[in-house]
Design an enzyme around this catalytic site. Sequence first.
Site, PDB file in Angstrom:
ATOM      1  CB  THR A  66      -6.210   5.202   4.539  1.00  0.00           C
ATOM      2  OG1 THR A  66      -5.956   5.272   2.974  1.00  0.00           O
ATOM      3  CG2 THR A  66      -5.087   4.273   4.936  1.00  0.00           C
TER       4      THR A  66
ATOM      5  CD  GLU B 233       2.490   5.350  -0.085  1.00  0.00           C
ATOM      6  OE1 GLU B 233       1.993   6.330  -0.770  1.00  0.00           O
ATOM      7  OE2 GLU B 233       2.223   4.219  -0.055  1.00  0.00           O
TER       8      GLU B 233
END
Lengths: 307, 307
Positions: free
Chosen positions: A181, A128
């Site tokens: 994001t 991630e």
Amino acid sequence: MDYLKIFSPATIANVSCGFDSLGLAVDEIGDEMTFVKTPQKGVEITNITGAELTYDVDKNAASAVVKKMLLDAKADFGIQLTMHKGYFPGSGLGSSAASSAGAAFGANQLLGKPYSNLELTKFAMFGEEVACRSQIADNVAAAIYGGFVLIRSYQPLEVVKLPVPNELRLVAIHPQIEVRTEDARNVLPKEIALKDAVTQWANVGGLISGLYSNNYELISNSLKDVIVEPHRKKLIPFFDEVKSAAIKAGALGAGISGSGPTIFALCKGDEITEQVYNAIEKSYRNKNIDFEMYTSKVNKEGIKIIN
Amino acid sequence: MDYLKIFSPATIANVSCGFDSLGLAVDEIGDEMTFVKTPQKGVEITNITGAELTYDVDKNAASAVVKKMLLDAKADFGIQLTMHKGYFPGSGLGSSAASSAGAAFGANQLLGKPYSNLELTKFAMFGEEVACRSQIADNVAAAIYGGFVLIRSYQPLEVVKLPVPNELRLVAIHPQIEVRTEDARNVLPKEIALKDAVTQWANVGGLISGLYSNNYELISNSLKDVIVEPHRKKLIPFFDEVKSAAIKAGALGAGISGSGPTIFALCKGDEITEQVYNAIEKSYRNKNIDFEMYTSKVNKEGIKIIN
């Protein structure tokens, strides 16, 4: 074991009230990945389909995870992997998490399963970071553990697997717009009202109680987000319309999947799920925005070995 | 039924992470109250022992609740009540809540039980308003439902009864100083950091998961309060010392009971509970502050009929 094919599920982070704490795995949306043991050390991506992702093993989240694990385990072999992305990256359904978690799971299998689910979550969090520059656990933990997960703590990492009521289903709509994001993070306030925080943690408590006690009414009442959704929904065209259509059609609740733009709805039973699917589809049909829709059970067991 | 004697338990609100949302009932500390049906309508307090409280039926929380219920139910009789306060008011152990909840429970019995626990909680909240000028539910709901309760919502009021692991015990120390509820409220910030709120709701989730799954380690890890305790502990002399002594002696966690000054510790099993009791007692022995100490199981069934 020299070869492995797996399914790594899409995931919904936050689940309305549980910003940065709750995640759930989706049963019928996800990636397929294969892993082949090779005599030569190191990792190589031999094929990527379904999305355009880098083959650079240090920049691709999946290969970066595999590389790190092979080093950590001092493996005397290498791994070739292929990835078939089953849904769009950037949807808010944990696409990089599916790759990272799938990579951790697959490599662990070929290594003889030396790592626990918690350790796999940590490796996947590294993926991630490669993909999103942030060590977020909710999506990867949901993919690895399956079902609902609670990230109780980051330091040290503690993941709690929560029960999933049998009739729980979900519907998701992915409007084909980009929500970065970073923007989804920046739109959030750094400070919030204490009274709103109380509302939110009472809902987290209610949702978790509802999951343990199979109490769909309590789950429904608790699927509320007074902190994040009011800010992020501005990034998602027609969010209120979709949510209201879902609730009217009988959904237990609806909200933003992760940082969006996907909107999810949780439902009880197949019949209501179909009604909610239709209501959401109808609400977006004439908006001049392309969209994909999904319906699924909640995945209970996490990443699955296909063969 | 013309006569009733009950035990109404002390309660611990907040329980570290669950500010304004969680409460639990104590088994061995509380008030005793009697209720006698009278032919003449209205309510009368005939005796109060254990604390100096008003006999004015509109200003005493217990009689105010009984009066309201008799009116609401259009009762053709009245109630005389006595109260024996089993512990000090102003302790943070829900003294007015024990009176209010006990009154609601007792009146309901003499009325033939027309009201649900949720309705009794609402009547008891009226008593809390009479006593504290605030319609708080966590203490009264814990007394009425027993065990751990979650106030999922105030509008509309929704109370969730949570399970209690069998070996859960508590120790409480009440330093004999005054902390005014108003001061305890005023010391809190109106705004908090989002990241702290995330920590807190993950802990609420962890605590509730731990209660459902009998996971004492998870309960222990979750008994943390990063929002309220850092501010309120300044009002309680030697809080850090007591907490640290409790944890060192094996407590699952320790925190402020309600708005204080009572400090509670939760423990697993009788042996550790005794060690924690002794450790806390030792830590306060030479502080030149009088104190009372208690040890108890968690009350599971709420208010009890004695005869």
